[in-house]
Design a protein around this motif. Structure first.
Motif, PDB file in Angstrom:
ATOM      1  N   ASP A 196      59.128  45.807  25.461  1.00  0.00           N
ATOM      2  CA  ASP A 196      57.780  45.764  25.243  1.00  0.00           C
ATOM      3  C   ASP A 196      57.125  46.984  25.710  1.00  0.00           C
ATOM      4  O   ASP A 196      56.458  47.904  24.997  1.00  0.00           O
ATOM      5  N   CYS A 197      57.264  47.323  27.044  1.00  0.00           N
ATOM      6  CA  CYS A 197      56.538  48.357  27.948  1.00  0.00           C
ATOM      7  C   CYS A 197      57.344  48.696  29.068  1.00  0.00           C
ATOM      8  O   CYS A 197      57.781  47.789  29.884  1.00  0.00           O
ATOM      9  N   LEU A 198      57.687  50.073  29.377  1.00  0.00           N
ATOM     10  CA  LEU A 198      58.236  50.407  30.461  1.00  0.00           C
ATOM     11  C   LEU A 198      57.711  51.753  30.886  1.00  0.00           C
ATOM     12  O   LEU A 198      57.453  52.677  29.976  1.00  0.00           O
ATOM     13  N   PHE A 199      57.395  51.722  32.082  1.00  0.00           N
ATOM     14  CA  PHE A 199      56.656  53.056  32.568  1.00  0.00           C
ATOM     15  C   PHE A 199      57.501  53.395  33.999  1.00  0.00           C
ATOM     16  O   PHE A 199      57.741  52.667  34.673  1.00  0.00           O
ATOM     17  N   ALA A 200      57.240  54.754  34.476  1.00  0.00           N
ATOM     18  CA  ALA A 200      57.895  55.315  35.309  1.00  0.00           C
ATOM     19  C   ALA A 200      56.928  55.772  36.484  1.00  0.00           C
ATOM     20  O   ALA A 200      55.840  56.059  36.120  1.00  0.00           O
ATOM     21  N   GLU A 201      57.201  55.272  37.768  1.00  0.00           N
ATOM     22  CA  GLU A 201      56.532  55.776  38.757  1.00  0.00           C
ATOM     23  C   GLU A 201      57.499  56.426  39.766  1.00  0.00           C
ATOM     24  O   GLU A 201      58.633  56.531  39.393  1.00  0.00           O
ATOM     25  N   ASP A 202      56.828  57.042  40.681  1.00  0.00           N
ATOM     26  CA  ASP A 202      57.849  57.926  41.582  1.00  0.00           C
ATOM     27  C   ASP A 202      58.898  57.277  42.333  1.00  0.00           C
ATOM     28  O   ASP A 202      60.183  57.758  42.346  1.00  0.00           O
ATOM     29  N   ASP A 203      58.937  56.116  42.769  1.00  0.00           N
ATOM     30  CA  ASP A 203      60.040  55.177  43.319  1.00  0.00           C
ATOM     31  C   ASP A 203      60.546  54.249  42.356  1.00  0.00           C
ATOM     32  O   ASP A 203      61.297  53.442  42.923  1.00  0.00           O
ATOM     33  N   GLY A 204      60.557  54.336  41.006  1.00  0.00           N
ATOM     34  CA  GLY A 204      61.015  53.472  40.140  1.00  0.00           C
ATOM     35  C   GLY A 204      60.594  53.150  38.700  1.00  0.00           C
ATOM     36  O   GLY A 204      59.475  53.748  38.664  1.00  0.00           O
ATOM     37  N   LEU A 205      61.165  52.176  37.849  1.00  0.00           N
ATOM     38  CA  LEU A 205      60.593  51.921  36.886  1.00  0.00           C
ATOM     39  C   LEU A 205      59.948  50.637  36.834  1.00  0.00           C
ATOM     40  O   LEU A 205      60.095  49.491  37.602  1.00  0.00           O
ATOM     41  N   PRO A 245      66.371  52.323  38.953  1.00  0.00           N
ATOM     42  CA  PRO A 245      66.056  50.877  39.376  1.00  0.00           C
ATOM     43  C   PRO A 245      64.863  50.376  38.583  1.00  0.00           C
ATOM     44  O   PRO A 245      63.970  51.381  38.503  1.00  0.00           O
ATOM     45  N   VAL A 246      64.774  49.050  38.314  1.00  0.00           N
ATOM     46  CA  VAL A 246      63.430  48.578  37.904  1.00  0.00           C
ATOM     47  C   VAL A 246      63.016  47.842  39.086  1.00  0.00           C
ATOM     48  O   VAL A 246      63.607  46.816  39.534  1.00  0.00           O
ATOM     49  N   LYS A 247      61.890  48.476  39.696  1.00  0.00           N
ATOM     50  CA  LYS A 247      61.452  48.182  40.848  1.00  0.00           C
ATOM     51  C   LYS A 247      60.475  46.776  40.978  1.00  0.00           C
ATOM     52  O   LYS A 247      60.393  45.897  41.535  1.00  0.00           O
ATOM     53  N   GLU A 248      59.873  46.587  39.477  1.00  0.00           N
ATOM     54  CA  GLU A 248      58.887  45.682  39.329  1.00  0.00           C
ATOM     55  C   GLU A 248      58.990  45.165  37.815  1.00  0.00           C
ATOM     56  O   GLU A 248      59.121  46.200  37.057  1.00  0.00           O
ATOM     57  N   ALA A 249      58.501  44.071  37.465  1.00  0.00           N
ATOM     58  CA  ALA A 249      58.800  43.504  36.084  1.00  0.00           C
ATOM     59  C   ALA A 249      57.563  42.246  36.196  1.00  0.00           C
ATOM     60  O   ALA A 249      57.688  41.221  36.986  1.00  0.00           O
ATOM     61  N   TYR A 250      56.932  42.427  35.096  1.00  0.00           N
ATOM     62  CA  TYR A 250      55.647  41.454  34.853  1.00  0.00           C
ATOM     63  C   TYR A 250      55.958  40.862  33.538  1.00  0.00           C
ATOM     64  O   TYR A 250      56.389  41.513  32.249  1.00  0.00           O
ATOM     65  N   VAL A 251      55.471  39.458  33.606  1.00  0.00           N
ATOM     66  CA  VAL A 251      54.965  39.044  32.172  1.00  0.00           C
ATOM     67  C   VAL A 251      53.365  38.991  32.099  1.00  0.00           C
ATOM     68  O   VAL A 251      52.622  38.559  33.011  1.00  0.00           O
ATOM     69  N   TYR A 252      52.946  39.521  30.999  1.00  0.00           N
ATOM     70  CA  TYR A 252      51.385  39.397  30.627  1.00  0.00           C
ATOM     71  C   TYR A 252      51.107  38.585  29.707  1.00  0.00           C
ATOM     72  O   TYR A 252      51.599  38.729  28.553  1.00  0.00           O
ATOM     73  N   PHE A 253      50.415  37.323  29.723  1.00  0.00           N
ATOM     74  CA  PHE A 253      49.961  36.442  28.922  1.00  0.00           C
ATOM     75  C   PHE A 253      48.584  36.671  28.359  1.00  0.00           C
ATOM     76  O   PHE A 253      47.522  36.799  29.055  1.00  0.00           O
ATOM     77  N   PHE A 254      48.367  36.764  26.839  1.00  0.00           N
ATOM     78  CA  PHE A 254      47.050  37.297  26.374  1.00  0.00           C
ATOM     79  C   PHE A 254      46.228  36.091  26.440  1.00  0.00           C
ATOM     80  O   PHE A 254      45.190  36.117  26.542  1.00  0.00           O
ATOM     81  N   ASP A 255      46.963  34.913  26.440  1.00  0.00           N
ATOM     82  CA  ASP A 255      45.848  33.603  26.656  1.00  0.00           C
ATOM     83  C   ASP A 255      45.690  33.447  28.132  1.00  0.00           C
ATOM     84  O   ASP A 255      46.414  33.384  29.007  1.00  0.00           O
TER      85      ASP A 255
END
Length: 263
Positions: A196-205, A245-255
């Motif tokens: 769905d969405c992936l974005f880059a930061e200095d220390d990982g994705l 590396p994927v340093k963090e991963a989130y689920v976002y609920f619109f509800d």
């Protein structure tokens, strides 16, 4: 050839078994969504590969690509509903598709509110990116709530954001189907999915997976657990393909506008 030898030869031929018979009992290509539905257990025996579970994900595949090492994404497409079905209301899966389509085109700018989202939805309809029926199925207020979250602020601050990107990669069959014995060590299963969405930061994705689930009073943390397998597999695929590396991963609920960290 003596009769006894001929009989033995016939018996040998008729009793022959394929050495890799276990491989014929599992899908050679599948999706992470399908594996999640099966709790990573093997599907029913199939001929060839099972594409039925990919339909929903194919609807969400975008035309955007990757500017750095691609996730093996060739051309992508969205499947549209036939016109004869357009009279009925959106199914939950179609509503989810509509939300994902909107999020793919969400501007990364400051000051977005419900009026801004409403104007964007009308513009997507005018451009025939979104159908009028899909437009009615998307809650502008719910999208506006997302635009006030810390995770959205981080997206806006990122130098690189990927949205709705399909990927394909291969992993060992015994890791996909741990309950099946006799799979050859070299057997590979092709896995497909859509990020769905992936974005880059200095220390990982950072990976974000959007959900249009109706929580029915469930806490976001509890609801997110049923998506853990999918999100963790996405992270593993991205890390393996991009070598980052994927340093963090989130689920976002619109509800309820809830953001839950899983990784």
């Amino acid at each position: 050839m003596p009769v006894s030898e001929a009989a033995e030869e016939v018996s040998r031929i008729l009793s022959w078994k394929y050495a890799n018979e276990a491989s014929t009992q599992v899908a050679a290509k599948t999706s992470i969504t399908a594996l999640k539905k099966n709790d990573a257990s093997p599907p029913s025996p199939v001929i060839g590969h099972d594409d039925s579970s990919l339909d929903q994900e194919k609807e969400r595949q975008s035309a955007e690509g990757w500017d750095e090492p691609p996730v093996n994404a060739a051309s992508s497409f969205r499947l549209r509903r036939p016109q004869f079905m357009s009279a009925r209301s959106l199914s939950p899966a179609e509503r989810g598709t509509a939300f994902h389509l909107v999020m793919q085109h969400l501007p990364m700018t400051d000051g977005i509110d419900e009026n801004t989202i409403t104007e964007m939805l009308d513009s997507l309809v005018a451009k025939r990116i979104l159908s009028g029926e899909q437009r009615q199925g998307v809650d502008a207020a719910a999208i506006a709530v997302f635009c006030r979250t810390p995770i959205y602020d981080r997206m806006r601050a990122s130098a690189r954001v990927w949205r709705e990107v399909p990927f394909t990669y291969g992993i060992a069959a015994d890791k996909v189907y741990p309950g099946v014995s006799g799979l050859p060590a070299e057997e590979t299963v092709i896995i497909q999915g859509v990020i769905d969405c992936l974005f880059a930061e200095d220390d990982g994705l950072v990976l974000v997976d959007y959900k249009t689930d109706v929580l029915k009073g469930l806490a976001g943390e509890e609801a997110a657990e049923k998506h853990r397998f999918q999100v963790e597999q996405y992270c593993g695929a991205v890390s393996a393909i991009l070598g980052r590396p994927v340093k963090e991963a989130y689920v976002y609920f619109f509800d309820g506008g809830q953001t839950v960290r899983l990784v």
